[in-house]
Design a protein around this motif. Structure first.
Motif, PDB file in Angstrom:
ATOM      1  N   UNK A 149       0.861  -1.180   0.000  1.00 39.57           N
ATOM      2  CA  UNK A 149       0.000   0.000   0.000  1.00 39.57           C
ATOM      3  C   UNK A 149       0.894   1.226   0.000  1.00 39.57           C
ATOM      4  N   UNK A 150       0.647   2.137  -0.947  1.00 39.40           N
ATOM      5  CA  UNK A 150       1.558   3.279  -1.072  1.00 39.40           C
ATOM      6  C   UNK A 150       0.843   4.503  -1.634  1.00 39.40           C
ATOM      7  N   UNK A 151       1.348   5.654  -1.262  1.00 38.05           N
ATOM      8  CA  UNK A 151       0.925   6.923  -1.848  1.00 38.05           C
ATOM      9  C   UNK A 151       1.649   7.123  -3.180  1.00 38.05           C
ATOM     10  N   UNK A 152       1.191   8.025  -4.019  1.00 28.87           N
ATOM     11  CA  UNK A 152       1.900   8.287  -5.282  1.00 28.87           C
ATOM     12  C   UNK A 152       3.371   8.600  -5.050  1.00 28.87           C
ATOM     13  N   UNK A 153       4.235   7.924  -5.790  1.00 29.56           N
ATOM     14  CA  UNK A 153       5.666   8.133  -5.679  1.00 29.56           C
ATOM     15  C   UNK A 153       6.344   7.341  -4.588  1.00 29.56           C
ATOM     16  N   UNK A 154       5.588   6.728  -3.705  1.00 28.58           N
ATOM     17  CA  UNK A 154       6.167   6.003  -2.568  1.00 28.58           C
ATOM     18  C   UNK A 154       6.569   4.589  -2.984  1.00 28.58           C
ATOM     19  N   UNK A 155       7.714   4.125  -2.456  1.00 29.43           N
ATOM     20  CA  UNK A 155       8.181   2.760  -2.676  1.00 29.43           C
ATOM     21  C   UNK A 155       7.936   1.930  -1.421  1.00 29.43           C
ATOM     22  N   UNK A 156       7.604   0.662  -1.643  1.00 27.25           N
ATOM     23  CA  UNK A 156       7.331  -0.265  -0.546  1.00 27.25           C
ATOM     24  C   UNK A 156       8.065  -1.570  -0.842  1.00 27.25           C
TER      25      UNK A 156
END
Length: 810
Positions: free
Chosen positions: A759-766
């Protein structure tokens, strides 16, 4: 446990045997002298019906098991289980008859909607979490149907012929996973496996389940599945249900006294029943496994149903990014399809429940698109318009696939009441009903003795919104009287020669044309006399005047042409997808394919919502802008649909099963000479590497994009980093597949090794970590054998969209 051993020692043989059979349809007998109360069982898997007719006590209706598996979210499955455990405790039920963890061997299987997936690992993970959730509430489960009950044709007698390797690697694997996680019960199936009916299958029930796997719970028969005394007792079965048709009782006592069944076999069964009773808290002196203070806090069942539904919806096509819709720019939305106004929210068969409310797709969209509707007539065959603040929602049936007249419900119907009477007309029970449908298996309402009931009546007031020829109908079987406005329409028997499958097909229907005037109310009364008070299923049906099928299609196309966007809801009906029989085709029933094509031709911005529990054919798939699969979405269907279509929630589902393009791609489910051969072996579903599926296993589009950045193997885990490269927050199901680097004809090209959510926000890496246990690289050859060699491990969005790979040498 000394309490259990002391209780066992206090019982004579007759009492022990008595404890191993149902005393009625749903319960085992109490034994007060040892402090044992009656053990109560009830159907699931999406709600808790209870043990009798309680119209004043509705049940939460969660989305179907296929929907739950489509979330690929074990944590959410555990929440679902907790809701159902909570419902069980509220209704006085100790054991839930669920989950169904048979595999999606063929989409033609009639009970496909009640199972999770074609993949054993996904099935096992979802099923284990569901079982944990139910048992978190101190309520037992019975994992079913053990084993290979993957289709319905001749299910009482069919002998499934399956190789040992496929049996172990595929069909037994979910049971092994769930039993290993601590399930308290297993249900033995109707069918046979390799020459022995399952209720007598000592090799699988004793040798495998109880000894090899160490299962210490209860094996209960599917209802009426046990048909022998000695063979079933010696074959590992512990409890026979229900009381009707019980082959044990005095016959089992005699078998023990003759030496045909050793008494220690009976003692083992009783010990297991007492252990289950102790676990659920109905054996004096034994503390329940879960104390009341340790149970999860109260959950909002409707909210959970809505969350699961939205998370389960699979967006399989979204050309031009039509979805999500921008409600601020919408002025007209044309909705069509009979299922838009009367959604099918649960599968047919033994596990139906009655929720307190059902939100239809039409109601959900109308409410979400803002405000007060000024004219709304759900269920009418003619078009109507609901004027809302932000948009005008139009509705036209377009095509109605239902072969039977729908059950009377909706705003035209009021004061729907069920009444039980004794001989002479004395009233025994009265209750308002949400629909004109009386259905139960088991007990009548509390305080009503079954032998007192002489008749059951449904009465209601119909206030037509259109003048003309309406149709009223009797749906059921029995001896009936139907009146409208005091005038008799029918009196006599409604029967046909039935087999078991006819019960689940909804029995018979008789239709009666009635001329009615708009706005003039009429009292409708349907009375059934006699019958079986332990099984009741009948309804008043109603269909308003219709201009005819061609005119309905014309109306839907015309409305679509004038709208900003068209939403067509299509799906299956109880007549073609239900327990008790298999499907003969994957095609949508009725003229629904024609409806989609007509609407899509009129409006290129067409969204098709597929309300079906299992795969259907889509000859129009390339003609429409968007396709959303909603399964049987539970009581909050329309609210969840509005959330997803309008972007308040992301369609979070991924396909738990391959969707075929044509009927011929589905494995057969019809036995030959009494046997059904699983000739495909371990090459099931996506493992067979189908060349041209309509939609591949694991497929699903969200509302954002994902970049797969890295994959490595560290400490026995696949470590995958993904980045949300789109413009909206989102959830990705990272799927990890493994298979031999070099082709191996004895094994599939690849198989699901594990999965995890990111689960991530725009641009976020997980970064997620997916374990790769030893079983990932093993086959069954008289035992689990690790196969040495080099494997290709792939991180994927679906089985057909593999983004990264690395090699691993075992």
């Amino acid at each position: 446990m000394s309490v259990i051993e002391d209780a066992l020692a206090a019982l004579d043989l007759e009492t022990k045997v008595k404890l191993l059979s149902g005393q009625d349809f749903w319960t085992l007998p109490a034994i007060p002298e040892i402090g044992l109360r009656s053990l109560v069982m009830s159907d699931g898997p999406i709600g808790l019906r209870g043990i009798g007719w309680r119209p004043d006590d509705p049940s939460v209706a969660l989305p179907s098991p296929t929907a739950l598996a489509a979330t690929w979210d074990p944590a959410l499955a555990r929440t679902a289980g907790r809701v159902l455990g909570q419902e069980a405790r509220r209704k006085g039920v100790h054991v839930l008859l669920a989950p169904t963890v048979n595999l999606h061997r063929s989409p033609l299987g009639g009970r496909h909607f009640e199972c999770y997936s074609e993949d054993p690992l996904l099935t096992g993970e979802i099923g284990a979490a569901y079982v944990a959730g139910v048992q978190d509430q101190g309520v037992g489960t019975t994992v079913k149907h053990f084993v290979a009950n993957d289709s319905e044709t001749d299910r009482f007698t069919v002998d499934v012929r399956v190789g040992e390797r496929a049996l172990r690697e595929l069909y037994l694997a979910p049971f092994e996973r769930i039993v290993g996680s601590g399930a308290w019960g297993v249900m033995a199936a109707y069918n046979g496996v390799n020459g022995s009916t399952m209720t007598e299958h000592a090799e699988l029930q004793i040798g495998l389940l109880k000894r090899e796997w160490g299962f210490d719970g209860v094996i209960v028969s599917d209802w009426t599945a046990a048909r022998s005394t000695g063979p079933a007792a010696n074959g590992g079965l512990d409890v026979v249900m229900p009381a009707v048709g019980d082959p044990w009782g005095e016959a089992l006592v005699a078998a023990v006294r003759s030496g045909a069944v050793p008494e220690e076999v009976i003692d083992d069964k009783v010990r297991r029943v007492l252990r289950l009773a102790a676990r659920v808290g109905i054996l004096d002196g034994a503390a329940p496994v879960v104390a009341e203070a340790d149970r999860p806090s109260t959950l909002d069942g409707a909210a959970v149903a809505r969350t699961i539904a939205a998370r389960s919806f699979v967006l399989v096509r979204n050309e031009g990014g039509l979805l999500p819709l921008d409600s601020a720019r919408l002025r007209t939305v044309a909705v069509s399809g009979a299922l838009a106004a009367d959604a099918r929210v649960q599968g047919g068969g033994s596990a139906l429940v009655q929720p307190a409310r059902v939100v239809s797709p039409l109601d959900g969209l109308t409410a979400a698109l803002a405000g007060e509707q000024t004219l709304a007539v759900p269920g009418e065959a003619s078009a109507f318009a609901a004027i809302v603040n932000a948009a005008t929602v139009t509705y036209a049936v377009g095509a109605d696939p239902r072969r039977r007249v729908p059950v009377a419900r909706g705003p035209q119907w009021s004061d729907i009441t069920g009444v039980l009477r004794a001989a002479g007309g004395r009233e025994l029970f009265r209750s308002p009903l949400p629909t004109a449908y009386a259905r139960w298996m088991g007990d009548p309402p509390p305080g009503v003795a079954p032998d007192e009931i002489a008749e059951l009546s449904l009465s209601a007031r119909l206030t037509p919104t259109a003048s003309g020829a309406h149709e009223l109908a009797i749906v059921g079987f029995g001896d009936f009287t139907l009146t409208a406005g005091g005038q008799p329409l029918f009196e006599g028997p409604v029967y046909r020669e039935q087999d078991e499958s006819d019960v689940f097909r909804g029995a018979e229907e008789r239709r009666f044309p009635v001329e009615l005037s708009a706005g003039e109310p009429v009292e409708v009364v349907l009375t059934q006399r006699g019958g079986n008070p332990g099984y009741v299923s009948f309804a008043i049906g109603h269909a308003p005047p219709s201009p005819g099928p061609d005119a309905l299609l014309d109306g839907a196309a015309s409305a679509a042409a004038e709208a900003d966007v068209a939403v067509v809801v299509v799906g299956t009906t109880e007549e073609v997808e239900s327990e008790g029989f298999d499907r003969t085709t994957l095609a949508l029933p009725g003229r629904q394919d024609e409806l989609v094509s007509r609407v899509a031709a009129a409006n290129p911005r067409t969204v098709v919502v597929v309300n079906a529990g299992s795969p259907v054919l889509m000859p129009w798939a390339d003609q429409v802008a968007a396709i959303l699969l909603t399964w049987f979405p539970g009581q909050e269907a329309g609210a969840a649909l509005a959330d997803v279509l309008l972007g308040a929630a992301e369609p979070g589902g991924r396909l738990p099963t391959t969707w075929p393009r044509r009927d011929s791609d589905a494995l057969p489910v019809t036995p030959t000479g009494g046997a059904l051969a699983y000739d495909e072996g371990v090459f099931l579903g996506y493992r067979a590497d189908p060349a041209d599926p309509l939609f591949p296993f694991g497929h699903g589009l969200g509302y954002t994009e994902w970049a797969y950045e890295s994959l490595s193997i560290e400490d026995g885990e696949a470590v995958v980093t993904v980045r949300n490269s789109g413009t909206r927050p989102g959830r990705e199901v990272v799927q990890v597949y493994a298979g031999p680097s070099s082709p191996d004809s004895a094994r599939p090209r690849r198989w699901l090794a594990g999965f995890a959510s990111a689960v991530a926000e725009p641009g976020e890496a997980v970064t997620v970590r997916v374990p790769l246990p030893e079983r990932t690289f093993a086959v069954w050859e008289g035992g689990w054998q690790k196969v040495a060699g080099t494997y290709l491990v792939e991180a994927a969005h679906s089985v057909a969209d593999r983004r990264l790979s690395t090699e691993l040498t075992i």
